[in-house]
Motif scaffolding. Structure first.
Motif, short mmCIF file in Angstrom:
data_model
loop_
_atom_site.label_atom_id
_atom_site.label_comp_id
_atom_site.label_asym_id
_atom_site.label_seq_id
_atom_site.Cartn_x
_atom_site.Cartn_y
_atom_site.Cartn_z
N ARG A 377 5.75 -11.33 -15.03
CA ARG A 377 5.36 -10.43 -15.88
C ARG A 377 5.38 -8.87 -15.24
N ILE A 378 5.34 -8.98 -14.05
CA ILE A 378 5.43 -7.64 -13.55
C ILE A 378 6.75 -6.90 -13.84
N ARG A 379 7.90 -7.96 -13.75
CA ARG A 379 9.12 -7.50 -13.88
C ARG A 379 9.30 -7.00 -15.49
N GLN A 380 8.62 -7.64 -16.33
CA GLN A 380 8.68 -7.28 -17.62
C GLN A 380 7.84 -5.96 -17.76
N ALA A 381 6.78 -5.77 -17.21
CA ALA A 381 6.15 -4.35 -17.08
C ALA A 381 7.06 -3.28 -16.61
N LEU A 382 7.80 -3.79 -15.56
CA LEU A 382 8.68 -2.78 -14.97
C LEU A 382 10.07 -2.11 -16.17
N ARG A 383 10.45 -3.43 -16.57
CA ARG A 383 11.54 -3.00 -17.51
C ARG A 383 10.84 -2.20 -18.82
N GLY A 384 9.59 -2.35 -19.25
CA GLY A 384 9.10 -1.27 -20.13
C GLY A 384 8.90 0.25 -19.52
N ILE A 385 8.42 0.11 -18.32
CA ILE A 385 8.07 1.53 -17.78
C ILE A 385 9.58 2.16 -17.52
N ARG A 386 10.78 1.45 -17.04
CA ARG A 386 11.97 1.95 -16.89
C ARG A 386 12.50 2.55 -18.20
N HIS A 387 12.44 1.78 -19.07
CA HIS A 387 13.02 2.49 -20.48
C HIS A 387 12.02 3.52 -20.99
N PHE A 388 10.97 3.42 -20.40
CA PHE A 388 10.03 4.68 -21.16
C PHE A 388 10.40 5.99 -20.32
N LEU A 389 10.66 5.84 -18.71
CA LEU A 389 10.83 6.97 -17.99
C LEU A 389 12.25 7.38 -18.02
N GLN A 390 13.27 6.54 -18.35
CA GLN A 390 14.59 6.74 -18.11
C GLN A 390 15.25 7.19 -19.50
N VAL A 391 14.88 6.55 -20.46
CA VAL A 391 15.51 6.72 -21.80
C VAL A 391 14.67 7.41 -22.85
N ASP A 392 13.35 7.33 -22.79
CA ASP A 392 12.45 8.09 -23.68
C ASP A 392 12.32 9.41 -23.02
N ASN A 393 13.32 10.32 -22.71
CA ASN A 393 12.96 11.23 -22.17
C ASN A 393 12.54 12.55 -23.10
N GLY A 394 12.62 12.18 -24.52
CA GLY A 394 11.61 13.22 -25.41
C GLY A 394 10.39 12.89 -25.29
N GLY A 395 9.72 12.19 -24.42
CA GLY A 395 8.29 12.04 -24.37
C GLY A 395 7.63 13.19 -24.50
N PRO A 396 6.25 13.31 -24.93
CA PRO A 396 5.31 14.64 -25.20
C PRO A 396 5.16 15.24 -23.92
N ALA A 397 4.94 16.31 -24.05
CA ALA A 397 4.53 17.27 -22.77
C ALA A 397 2.92 17.59 -23.08
N THR A 398 2.34 17.39 -24.12
CA THR A 398 1.15 17.96 -24.23
C THR A 398 0.26 16.65 -24.64
N ALA A 399 -1.16 16.81 -24.36
CA ALA A 399 -1.96 15.75 -24.78
C ALA A 399 -2.13 15.49 -25.93
N SER A 400 -2.10 16.65 -26.99
CA SER A 400 -2.08 16.32 -28.31
C SER A 400 -1.00 15.43 -28.88
N ALA A 401 0.23 15.54 -28.34
CA ALA A 401 1.36 14.99 -28.76
C ALA A 401 1.24 13.58 -28.07
N SER A 402 0.36 13.05 -27.19
CA SER A 402 0.48 12.10 -26.69
C SER A 402 -0.70 11.28 -27.63
N VAL A 403 -1.77 11.89 -28.02
CA VAL A 403 -2.73 11.24 -29.00
C VAL A 403 -1.73 10.70 -30.14
N GLU A 404 -0.91 11.52 -30.87
CA GLU A 404 -0.46 11.22 -31.84
C GLU A 404 0.80 10.05 -31.64
N SER A 405 1.30 9.93 -30.64
CA SER A 405 1.97 8.89 -30.33
C SER A 405 1.23 7.46 -30.11
#
Length: 408
Positions: A377-405
């Motif tokens: 399960r930890i490796r599963q979590a790491l796959r999700g985190i890696r995709h989030f950090l390395q692929v989803d580079n268009g992630g929000p930069a403000t708190a309001s955008a985070s809330v919308e996501s």
């Protein structure tokens, strides 16, 4: 109507609630969330401890009220543990009291020794009960650095000189929840000397005493000569023996503090169910190979988690002890704060973590990642985190955008 209650007004909104609500919503939508938020051990209690519980509960004589301060055999067993592990000899009648977990013990001691207007010194960040146990009791809290080093000692000196009234007590917690930092005996010697000079009590939380990964074992503050003149220490069965739900802990040390805690508890509870106390004594007196098994399990999880986070581009420290990784929020998300980043990680990576703000305002740049799932399960979590950090580079930069996501 709760706005009318003074003690409730002093408690801020529960920081973890927003993440818990988002987690519940994700699960209600049938999303597979890897929960690395709460420090709840996932391994079963060792079989010989469970067997002793079953044996004891089958004796009807154990079904009545128990002893609030702990049955004598349990207090002797804890004294035996301190003698073996720390070479500290404790009087089980006057220097030990059993508690309903270390959390209850800390809260009841706070009620016993503090009053409105008192000042308590608490590291920031730290486990919430260290601060809020005293706030609920009516005291005021002054934050000090959480690192067991000269910075803390200097801050303590300033606090004594500039606090009115003079502080009543200091809380320490090493190995630390949430940071995993360890203290050594030299630091404790300095701390005890400081407390004696200024007539301040030390309350040490040693719940993670047996969860360490190197040759260096976490010491007890009671190993310092003369420490029992000013210090009391809380330990727990929860992490050492995977007995979190059993709610069994201890306070040991200064006779005056132990007497105060015992007296308050005598008005509030009749102690843990006797079979739980009997089984806890069996745990302390019985074979200890289960503790090494527990260390190996968490060491393996720690290594998988830290390596995977590093490979994902998230630089985190390698904890020496404890069951958590205290991770600074990646730079491009740092402006979000820990609550919004935790919600974003849940929404995008399907991984739940604890926002650092829940451990004090100085923890807001971090999240706490618990090693409470198996390596798969930890490796599963790491796959999700890696995709989030390395692929989803268009992630929000403000708190309001985070809330919308999270809403989307």
């Amino acid at each position: 109507m709760t706005e009318d209650f003074h003690r409730i007004r002093r408690l801020p909104p529960y920081v973890f609630a927003e993440v818990n609500q988002a987690k519940a919503a994700a699960r209600a939508a049938a999303e597979d969330v890897v929960d690395l938020g709460m420090g709840n051990p996932d391994s079963p209690t060792p079989p010989h401890i469970v067997a002793k519980l079953i044996e004891a509960v089958q004796n009807p004589d154990t079904h009545g009220y128990s002893a609030s301060k702990g049955i004598p055999g349990l207090r002797r067993a804890l004294a035996g543990y301190y003698s073996r592990r720390f070479d500290v000899d404790l009087d089980p009648d006057t220097e030990i009291v059993a508690t309903l977990g270390s959390k209850e013990g800390l809260a009841n001691l706070a009620a016993a020794i503090s009053s409105p207007g008192d000042t308590i010194l608490v590291p920031n960040p730290s486990y919430p009960i260290h601060q809020f146990g005293f706030i609920i009791a009516g005291a005021s809290v002054r934050s000090v650095p959480h690192t067991p080093d000269e910075a803390m000692l200097q801050a303590l000196d300033r606090a004594v000189r500039h606090s009115v009234p003079k502080p009543t007590a200091l809380i320490v917690n090493y190995p630390s929840n949430p940071t995993g930092l360890m203290a050594d005996l030299d630091f404790y010697r300095e701390l005890v000397a400081f407390a004696k000079r200024h007539s301040i009590f030390i309350l040490s939380d040693l719940a993670y005493a047996e969860l360490y990964y190197g040759e260096r074992k976490p010491p007890s503050i009671l190993q310092v000569p003369g420490a029992r003149e000013v210090a009391v220490e809380f330990t727990s069965m929860s992490k050492t023996y995977n007995m979190a739900g059993w709610r069994m802990g201890f306070a040991a040390g200064n006779k005056r503090l132990i007497s105060a805690l015992t007296r308050v508890k005598s008005y509030l509870d009749y102690g843990a169910f006797t079979p739980i106390q009997v089984a806890s004594a069996a745990a302390l007196n019985g074979p200890q190979d289960c503790i090494e098994d527990m260390r190996r399990l968490y060491r393996e999880r720690r290594d998988v988690l830290v390596k995977g986070l590093h490979q994902a581009g998230w630089a985190v420290p390698v904890p020496e002890a404890g069951m958590f990784v205290w991770a600074e929020i990646p730079e491009r998300f740092r402006d979000l704060g820990s609550v919004e980043f935790s919600k974003l990680l849940l929404a995008r990576a399907k991984v739940a973590v604890a926002p650092g703000l829940g451990f004090g305002e100085h923890g807001d740049g971090h999240v706490r990642i618990a090693m409470v799932e198996n390596t798969q399960r930890i490796r599963q979590a790491l796959r999700g985190i890696r995709h989030f950090l390395q692929v989803d580079n268009g992630g929000p930069a403000t708190a309001s955008a985070s809330v919308e996501s999270v809403k989307s």
